[in-house]
Scaffold this motif. Structure first.
Motif, short mmCIF file in Angstrom:
data_model
loop_
_atom_site.label_atom_id
_atom_site.label_comp_id
_atom_site.label_asym_id
_atom_site.label_seq_id
_atom_site.Cartn_x
_atom_site.Cartn_y
_atom_site.Cartn_z
N HIS A 203 -2.97 2.78 -3.72
CA HIS A 203 -1.92 2.03 -4.42
C HIS A 203 -2.59 1.18 -5.49
CE1 HIS A 203 1.52 -0.53 -5.26
NE2 HIS A 203 2.26 0.21 -4.47
N THR B 25 0.87 -1.17 0.00
CA THR B 25 0.00 0.00 0.00
C THR B 25 0.91 1.22 0.00
OG1 THR B 25 -0.18 0.41 2.38
CG2 THR B 25 -1.61 -1.31 1.45
N GLU B 26 0.33 2.39 0.05
CA GLU B 26 1.16 3.60 0.09
C GLU B 26 1.80 3.80 1.47
OE1 GLU B 26 -2.84 5.24 1.42
OE2 GLU B 26 -1.96 3.42 0.61
N THR C 233 7.48 1.45 -0.20
CA THR C 233 6.24 2.20 -0.02
C THR C 233 6.50 3.70 0.00
OG1 THR C 233 6.39 2.01 2.39
CG2 THR C 233 5.16 0.30 1.24
#
Length: 312
Positions: free
Chosen positions: A113, A21-22, A161
């Motif tokens: 994301h 994910t971010e 990330t």
């Protein structure tokens, strides 16, 4: 771009997959499959009363989990989703107690994301705590996941990330919305959207209480090495130093961030892991207080993670 088909099949068959994910890498399992969710707790060594965040790919999926969506939530979702903001709602009865720790609330977010969105769009909602052994620094690279769970563990490699710290968790069930875990989106940004003053709620929960948010009750983010925070006067060979003063040059055991808190947040957990890999006995982080006005939200989030790593 990785081919996600095999990972989608694994999740649909009740297995667990790590994905980017971010914020950090998550350990994904079908949010409606209790056997799969139990695997997450067992694999991580995660306490059963530590709630999980449900990751969705579309706001319409909220209706399966949330009893009521207040106007404040709509404003926040419009402003920050997809993104690093988790919202805590009153849950519907069908939501598994495994997810909520037995509480009547449930936490959800849409990650920002493309790989995460594609995965969830094909599998349905996923619970996804950080993809690390409980107590270890959260993973910001696929290699971190493999270090904790083995070289054959299924992980979708999306590179490093972007943010490097877990999402902000905002409790919408309180009289005044309160931040339970600080993240990149802070009090000021949320308050500006809602037009009210937001509370910085306690990021700690008593030992006898069930936390509403991950990161409130149990030890997190810590490497094996001791972590120290504050002013630095002496430099020793067996310590890794993360400093801010521009006059200090970087070297093998000194990393100078020159007040760039965005870069520090991206790299913090990786530095923690490198501390252990390289055999440092300690990591010493120079005070970031001088940059609290330049990066107000990141300052709060970083200080929270650093203090927890020091044992405070």
């Amino acid at each position: 771009m990785p081919d996600l088909n095999k990972y989608i099949d694994l999740i649909k068959s009740g297995d667990i997959v790590a994905f980017p994910t971010e914020t950090v890498y998550g350990l994904g399992a079908d949010a409606w499959n209790p056997a799969a969710i139990k695997k997450i707790f067992e694999l991580k060594g995660r306490p059963a009363d530590n709630p999980l965040i449900v990751h969705i790919s579309d706001k319409n999926q909220l209706n399966d989990f949330v009893a009521q969506i207040p106007d404040s939530a709509q404003k926040l979702m419009d402003a920050f989703w997809p993104g690093p903001l988790t919202l805590v709602f009153k849950k519907k009865p069908a939501v598994l107690d495994l997810i909520t720790g037995g509480l009547n609330t449930v936490a959800l977010r849409i990650p920002d994301h493309s790989l995460a969105i594609e995965l969830i769009s094909n599998t349905g909602p996923l619970v996804a705590p950080s993809a690390n052994k409980s107590g270890h620094p959260s993973p910001t690279k696929a290699a971190h996941v493999l270090s904790d769970f083995g070289a054959d563990f299924p992980v979708i490699d999306g590179g490093a990330t972007e943010i490097g710290l877990e999402s902000t968790v905002l409790d919408l069930t309180a009289k005044v919305p309160a931040i339970l875990r600080p993240g990149k989106i802070g009090v000021q940004e949320i308050g500006n959207v809602l037009g009210i003053e937001i509370e910085a709620g306690s990021s700690q929960t008593e030992k006898t209480e069930i936390p509403k948010s991950p990161g409130q009750k149990y030890s997190h983010y810590k490497p094996k090495a001791e972590v120290y925070y504050g002013d630095i006067s002496n430099f020793e060979k067996n310590t890794l130093y993360l400093v801010q003063r521009e006059r200090i040059e970087s070297s093998k055991n000194v990393i100078n961030y020159s007040g760039d808190l965005e870069l520090l947040s991206q790299e913090l957990y990786d530095r923690f892991r490198q501390t252990d890999i390289k055999g440092f006995k300690a990591v010493s982080i120079e005070s970031i207080e001088d940059y609290c006005y330049q990066y107000p939200s990141l300052y709060d989030a970083l200080l929270n993670r650093i203090e927890k790593a020091t044992g405070k």
